[in-house]
Design a protein around this motif. Structure first.
Motif, mmCIF file in Angstrom:
data_model
loop_
_atom_site.group_PDB
_atom_site.id
_atom_site.type_symbol
_atom_site.label_atom_id
_atom_site.label_comp_id
_atom_site.label_asym_id
_atom_site.label_seq_id
_atom_site.Cartn_x
_atom_site.Cartn_y
_atom_site.Cartn_z
ATOM 1 N N UNK A 132 13.009 -30.925 8.563
ATOM 2 C CA UNK A 132 13.806 -30.049 9.399
ATOM 3 C C UNK A 132 12.938 -29.167 10.294
ATOM 4 N N UNK A 133 11.808 -28.781 9.757
ATOM 5 C CA UNK A 133 10.917 -27.858 10.473
ATOM 6 C C UNK A 133 9.505 -28.052 9.946
ATOM 7 N N UNK A 134 8.530 -27.920 10.829
ATOM 8 C CA UNK A 134 7.120 -27.950 10.435
ATOM 9 C C UNK A 134 6.410 -26.892 11.258
ATOM 10 N N UNK A 135 5.774 -25.950 10.584
ATOM 11 C CA UNK A 135 5.071 -24.879 11.295
ATOM 12 C C UNK A 135 3.662 -24.736 10.754
ATOM 13 N N UNK A 136 2.689 -24.591 11.632
ATOM 14 C CA UNK A 136 1.316 -24.407 11.159
ATOM 15 C C UNK A 136 1.197 -23.078 10.410
ATOM 16 N N UNK A 137 0.376 -23.062 9.363
ATOM 17 C CA UNK A 137 0.194 -21.822 8.600
ATOM 18 C C UNK A 137 -0.332 -20.699 9.488
ATOM 19 N N UNK A 161 5.411 -16.696 14.534
ATOM 20 C CA UNK A 161 5.299 -16.712 15.996
ATOM 21 C C UNK A 161 5.251 -18.169 16.418
ATOM 22 N N UNK A 162 6.365 -18.665 16.935
ATOM 23 C CA UNK A 162 6.426 -20.042 17.399
ATOM 24 C C UNK A 162 5.939 -20.106 18.841
ATOM 25 N N UNK A 163 5.229 -21.158 19.169
ATOM 26 C CA UNK A 163 4.659 -21.294 20.514
ATOM 27 C C UNK A 163 5.737 -21.296 21.595
ATOM 28 N N UNK A 164 6.831 -21.950 21.304
ATOM 29 C CA UNK A 164 7.864 -22.108 22.325
ATOM 30 C C UNK A 164 8.768 -20.879 22.472
ATOM 31 N N UNK A 165 8.597 -19.885 21.610
ATOM 32 C CA UNK A 165 9.465 -18.708 21.655
ATOM 33 C C UNK A 165 8.659 -17.443 21.928
ATOM 34 N N UNK A 166 9.254 -16.568 22.717
ATOM 35 C CA UNK A 166 8.588 -15.320 23.081
ATOM 36 C C UNK A 166 8.562 -14.335 21.914
ATOM 37 N N UNK A 167 9.674 -14.203 21.222
ATOM 38 C CA UNK A 167 9.789 -13.242 20.124
ATOM 39 C C UNK A 167 9.479 -13.893 18.779
ATOM 40 N N UNK A 168 9.084 -13.061 17.839
ATOM 41 C CA UNK A 168 8.845 -13.543 16.470
ATOM 42 C C UNK A 168 10.171 -13.904 15.820
ATOM 43 N N UNK A 169 10.107 -14.899 14.949
ATOM 44 C CA UNK A 169 11.271 -15.324 14.171
ATOM 45 C C UNK A 169 11.035 -14.932 12.713
ATOM 46 N N UNK A 170 12.084 -14.496 12.043
ATOM 47 C CA UNK A 170 11.994 -14.198 10.610
ATOM 48 C C UNK A 170 12.903 -15.180 9.886
ATOM 49 N N UNK A 171 12.278 -16.075 9.121
ATOM 50 C CA UNK A 171 13.011 -17.033 8.299
ATOM 51 C C UNK A 171 13.275 -16.378 6.950
#
Length: 191
Positions: A132-137, A161-171
């Motif tokens: 569903x999702x893969x994010x680098x550590x 902090x995803x590269x494609x998004x300006x703001x931080x995401x909190x999962x």
């Protein structure tokens, strides 16, 4: 006991998988110059217990200190919140938002497997096993354990902090099965 017998005993520390009687018979053959008595058996038993525990202690310590890049936990994804810098500025604000959304009945937890592989945090669907999702550590800025927060008593928050998004995401993940206190200490998740 003579010093040569003590030396034989010290150098005959058993392998943890080895049975005690094997240790005794091996010790008996290595010390064939000496009488193998009941007292000797007691000494061997004490040494065997000491050796087993010292070997096990060493293995356990090495396992704890080893940096593990691989882990796998069953979690429930609750909500992903964007830190916009206005209304939502922190993890605390995200938890407040989660409670509001939950009060309206709009939180649908999704069971998934959270695992580490090759420098990435991967979220897989529990039923289909699809990624569903893969994010680098390196994109995980903070991990935080939130305990006893209303309905959700064991929440792991990951600020990313995803590269494609300006703001931080909190999962936000509910971690009932393993416990957030344990998961949040994973070396890969600690920033």
């Amino acid at each position: 006991m003579t010093s040569s017998l003590l030396h034989s005993i010290e150098t005959t520390c058993p392998d943890p998988a080895e049975e005690p009687y094997t240790v005794c018979s091996r010790l008996k053959t290595t010390t064939n110059k000496h009488l193998f008595s009941a007292d000797m058996l007691i000494v061997v038993t004490v040494i065997s217990v000491y050796c087993f525990t010292s070997v096990q202690r060493k293995e356990y310590s090495e396992k704890l200190n080893k940096h593990s890049d691989n882990f796998r936990y069953r979690v429930e994804h609750l909500f992903t919140c964007e830190l916009d810098g206005k209304e939502v500025k922190s993890v605390v604000d995200c938890m407040v938002k989660l409670k509001k959304v939950d009060a309206k009945g709009r939180v649908w937890p999704q069971e998934m497997i959270m695992e580490a592989q090759g420098g990435y945090l991967i979220l897989n669907d529990i039923e289909t096993k699809s990624e569903l999702e893969a994010m680098p550590f390196g994109s995980i800025l903070q991990s935080k354990a939130v305990l006893n927060s209303g309905v959700y008593n064991s929440v792991l928050t990951l600020t990313v902090q995803e590269r494609s998004k300006r703001n931080h995401q909190v999962y936000m993940f509910q971690c009932e099965e393993t416990g957030v206190s344990y998961i949040s200490r994973e070396p890969s998740l600690i920033s």
